[in-house]
Write a protein that holds these residues in place. Structure first.
Motif, short mmCIF file in Angstrom:
data_model
loop_
_atom_site.label_atom_id
_atom_site.label_comp_id
_atom_site.label_asym_id
_atom_site.label_seq_id
_atom_site.Cartn_x
_atom_site.Cartn_y
_atom_site.Cartn_z
N GLN A 54 16.30 103.41 106.28
CA GLN A 54 16.85 102.93 107.33
C GLN A 54 15.78 103.29 108.60
OE1 GLN A 54 21.17 104.47 107.45
NE2 GLN A 54 20.16 106.08 106.60
N ARG A 55 15.46 102.15 109.34
CA ARG A 55 14.54 102.12 110.54
C ARG A 55 15.12 103.14 111.70
NH1 ARG A 55 13.85 98.05 114.67
NH2 ARG A 55 14.88 96.60 113.56
N ALA A 56 14.13 103.93 111.77
CA ALA A 56 14.22 105.03 113.15
C ALA A 56 13.98 104.60 114.39
CB ALA A 56 13.57 106.21 112.62
N THR A 57 13.31 103.80 114.65
CA THR A 57 13.19 103.26 116.22
C THR A 57 13.64 101.91 116.39
OG1 THR A 57 11.00 102.39 115.38
CG2 THR A 57 11.00 104.65 116.19
N PRO A 58 14.40 101.52 117.75
CA PRO A 58 14.65 100.37 118.02
C PRO A 58 13.72 99.41 118.75
CG PRO A 58 15.28 102.09 119.67
CD PRO A 58 14.37 102.66 118.78
N LEU A 59 14.46 98.29 118.55
CA LEU A 59 13.90 97.04 119.46
C LEU A 59 14.87 96.40 120.11
CD1 LEU A 59 11.54 95.21 116.53
CD2 LEU A 59 10.79 96.65 118.64
N PRO A 60 14.46 95.53 121.27
CA PRO A 60 15.43 94.79 121.93
C PRO A 60 16.60 94.00 120.93
CG PRO A 60 13.37 94.77 122.95
CD PRO A 60 13.02 95.34 121.63
N LEU A 61 17.47 93.79 121.44
CA LEU A 61 18.58 93.05 120.61
C LEU A 61 19.23 93.80 119.19
CD1 LEU A 61 17.35 89.41 120.70
CD2 LEU A 61 18.77 90.74 122.56
N ASP A 62 18.53 95.10 119.03
CA ASP A 62 19.22 95.75 117.71
C ASP A 62 20.58 96.46 118.20
OD1 ASP A 62 17.07 94.91 116.33
OD2 ASP A 62 16.10 97.05 116.55
N ARG A 126 28.13 103.79 118.64
CA ARG A 126 27.12 102.47 118.17
C ARG A 126 26.82 101.64 119.86
NH1 ARG A 126 27.76 98.85 112.82
NH2 ARG A 126 27.55 100.88 111.43
N VAL A 127 25.76 101.50 119.90
CA VAL A 127 25.07 101.11 120.98
C VAL A 127 24.53 99.83 120.84
CG1 VAL A 127 23.67 101.33 123.06
CG2 VAL A 127 24.92 103.17 122.23
N GLY A 128 24.49 98.56 121.39
CA GLY A 128 23.67 97.57 121.35
C GLY A 128 22.70 97.40 122.50
N PHE A 129 21.42 96.99 122.18
CA PHE A 129 20.40 97.01 123.08
C PHE A 129 20.28 95.59 123.99
CE2 PHE A 129 18.78 100.78 121.26
CZ PHE A 129 18.72 101.76 122.40
N GLY A 130 19.96 95.52 125.02
CA GLY A 130 19.43 94.33 125.66
C GLY A 130 18.03 93.69 125.34
N GLY A 131 17.83 92.58 125.87
CA GLY A 131 16.67 91.74 125.49
C GLY A 131 15.43 92.35 126.01
N ALA A 132 14.43 91.90 125.48
CA ALA A 132 13.01 92.38 126.17
C ALA A 132 12.72 92.59 127.54
CB ALA A 132 11.90 91.45 125.22
N TYR A 133 13.38 91.91 128.39
CA TYR A 133 12.97 91.79 129.65
C TYR A 133 13.58 93.24 130.17
CZ TYR A 133 18.23 91.18 130.07
OH TYR A 133 19.39 91.17 129.81
N THR A 134 14.41 94.03 129.64
CA THR A 134 14.82 95.09 129.84
C THR A 134 13.78 96.39 129.38
OG1 THR A 134 16.21 95.93 128.05
CG2 THR A 134 17.05 94.59 129.60
N LEU A 135 13.01 96.03 128.80
CA LEU A 135 11.64 96.84 128.21
C LEU A 135 10.43 97.12 128.99
CD1 LEU A 135 11.12 98.84 125.71
CD2 LEU A 135 10.22 96.72 124.46
N PRO A 136 10.18 97.95 129.58
CA PRO A 136 8.92 97.85 130.49
C PRO A 136 7.93 98.58 129.61
CG PRO A 136 10.42 100.00 130.94
CD PRO A 136 11.10 99.13 130.15
N LEU A 137 7.01 97.62 129.03
CA LEU A 137 5.90 97.96 128.18
C LEU A 137 5.00 98.86 128.82
CD1 LEU A 137 5.18 94.47 126.81
CD2 LEU A 137 6.76 96.34 125.77
N ALA A 138 4.39 99.71 127.96
CA ALA A 138 3.49 100.90 128.52
C ALA A 138 2.33 100.39 129.26
CB ALA A 138 3.22 101.90 127.37
N MET A 139 1.82 99.20 128.75
CA MET A 139 0.76 98.54 129.27
C MET A 139 0.90 98.13 130.87
SD MET A 139 0.42 95.11 127.26
CE MET A 139 1.02 95.97 125.79
N ASP A 140 2.27 97.70 130.97
CA ASP A 140 2.63 97.19 132.41
C ASP A 140 3.11 98.51 133.37
OD1 ASP A 140 4.26 94.45 130.98
OD2 ASP A 140 2.19 94.53 131.57
N SER A 141 3.61 99.60 132.88
CA SER A 141 4.33 100.68 133.60
C SER A 141 3.41 101.94 133.64
CB SER A 141 5.59 100.92 132.87
OG SER A 141 5.32 101.46 131.41
#
Length: 351
Positions: A54-62, A126-141
C-alpha cells in the motif's frame, strides 16, 4: 531495550511506589496516524507499486484513507476522533489564537491549506485530493510541501470528542488530560510523477522512474512460540487472532512482513544545483523501528531495541507469563524512516 517488571512487594515495603513500566497499557493511548492511498488518481499511472503493498504518500487526484490507531486496556472503548487539516505543524495553534471559525475542509482537498479546517469524524476517514494546481512544488515555493493532520478525541466516557476540540481551541489549553490528541506531517510524492510530460523527466535515469514508491511496512502475521521447560509449541497467527498462554511459559512473538519491509530507494544528488554537472543517482535504504506494548502486567517483557533496528536485528518480542495471568492484547507498531507505518494486534488468553 530490556524492561523487567517485578512485583513491588518483592523489592520494597508497602511505602514504596510501585514501578509501572510504560509498555503496560492501563489507559487509552494513541499509537499513531497513517495515510494510505486507496484509490489512485491519474498521476499515479507511472508508479510501480509492488503487489500486495500500500502506497504511503499521496499524489493529486488520489483518494486516501486516514487512520488513527489507539491502544486501550481490555474492555475499554474510546470515542472516534475529529480530524483537522492544515499545511504546517504550527497553523492549528495560530488559527485558534487569531480567533477564526473552524469550517469544513473544501472537497476535493487542496494540498495548500493555510488555515485549519475540519475533515470529518471517525476512526477512519477518506479524503480525495484536488489536482496538481493545488500542490505548490518545493522548487517554486522555496520550502517542502507538507500537509499536517490532527486527530482530536476523548479518552473518557464522560467527555466527548467535540468537547475536547472546544478545549483545545481555548487559550490556554485546559482539561486536555481527558483527551487523546495526535498530530503528524505527511509529504506528497513522488513529485516527479505530477508532471509526467515535463522535459526534465527524460533526463532522469530509468532506475529512478522504475523504483517502487514509499509503501507501508504492513504486519501480515506473527510467528509465536511458547516454551515451558523442555516443551516448545510454535504456531503462526494472523493479526487479530487469539493465542493461548499458560503460567510460567516464555512467549516469543516475531512480527512477519511482506518481502521488502525495508525498501531501497534512489535519490538524486545535484552537487552544483543548476550547474553543468548532472545529478547523481544514489541508492539509499530505509530502516524500520519496531515497538510493542501490552495490556497486562507480565514478567521480563522485552521488545526490540530501536537503536538496533538500524542494523536489521531480530524483531522478536518476548515475556514470561505470570502465575495468575489475565487476558492480554499485544499492540505492535512498525515505523520506517520515511512515511511508512504498520500496526497490528494479537490477543492472548490464559489456558
Amino acid at each position: 531495550m530490556r524492561s523487567l517488571a517485578l512485583g513491588a512487594a518483592i523489592l520494597c515495603g508497602a511505602a514504596c511506589i510501585p514501578f509501572e513500566p510504560y509498555w503496560w497499557i492501563q489507559d487509552p493511548r494513541v499509537l499513531g496516524l497513517r495515510m494510505t492511498v486507496v484509490e489512485p488518481g491519474g498521476y499515479s499511472t507511472l508508479l510501480h507499486v509492488p503487489p500486495g503493498q500500500q502506497r504511503a504518500t499521496p499524489l493529486p487526484l488520489d483518494t486516501v484513507e486516514l487512520e488513527r490507531f489507539v491502544a486501550t486496556p481490555e474492555g475499554v472503548a474510546v470515542e472516534p476522533p475529529i480530524w483537522l487539516a492544515c499545511d504546517s505543524p504550527s497553523c492549528f495553534d495560530r488559527f485558534y489564537a487569531e480567533g477564526y471559525y473552524l469550517a469544513d475542509c473544501p472537497q476535493p482537498l487542496p494540498f495548500y491549506l493555510p488555515w485549519a479546517c475540519r475533515l470529518g469524524e471517525g476512526e477512519r476517514v477518506r479524503v480525495g485530493f484536488g489536482g496538481a494546481y493545488t500542490l505548490p512544488l518545493a522548487m517554486d515555493s522555496g520550502r517542502d510541501t507538507v500537509l499536517t493532520i490532527m486527530a482530536i478525541g476523548s479518552r473518557s466516557p464522560d467527555v466527548s470528542s467535540e468537547t475536547c476540540l472546544e478545549r483545545y481551541a481555548g487559550t490556554p489549553h485546559e482539561g486536555l488530560q481527558d483527551c487523546l490528541i495526535a498530530r503528524d506531517v505527511f509529504v506528497p510524492g513522488p513529485l516527479w510523477a505530477v508532471l509526467p510530460f515535463a522535459p526534465e523527466l527524460a533526463m532522469l535515469p530509468p532506475e529512478f522512474l522504475e523504483q517502487a514508491p514509499d509503501t507501508h511496512p504492513d504486519i501480515t502475521g506473527f510467528r509465536v512460540s511458547r516454551e515451558l521447560g523442555t516443551t516448545r509449541i510454535e504456531a503462526l497467527a494472523m493479526p487479530g487472532d487469539t493465542v493461548e498462554m499458560a503460567p510460567g511459559e516464555k512467549v516469543t512473538v516475531l512480527p512477519l512482513f511482506l518481502a521488502g519491509r525495508e525498501q531501497s530507494f534512489i535519490v538524486l544528488i545535484d552537487p552544483d544545483a543548476d550547474g553543468p554537472i548532472p545529478p547523481e543517482a544514489q541508492e539509499q535504504a530505509e530502516f524500520v523501528e519496531i515497538d510493542a506494548q501490552i495490556t497486562a502486567l507480565v514478567d521480563q517483557f522485552e521488545k526490540p531495541d530501536q537503536s538496533l533496528s538500524l542494523y536489521n536485528f531480530n524483531a522478536e518480542i518476548s515475556w514470561v507469563v505470570p502465575d495468575h495471568p489475565e487476558p492480554a492484547t499485544l499492540y505492535v507498531q512498525a515505523r520506517d524512516s520515511r512515511a511508512g507505518r504498520g500496526f497490528a494486534v494479537l490477543h492472548f488468553d490464559p489456558s
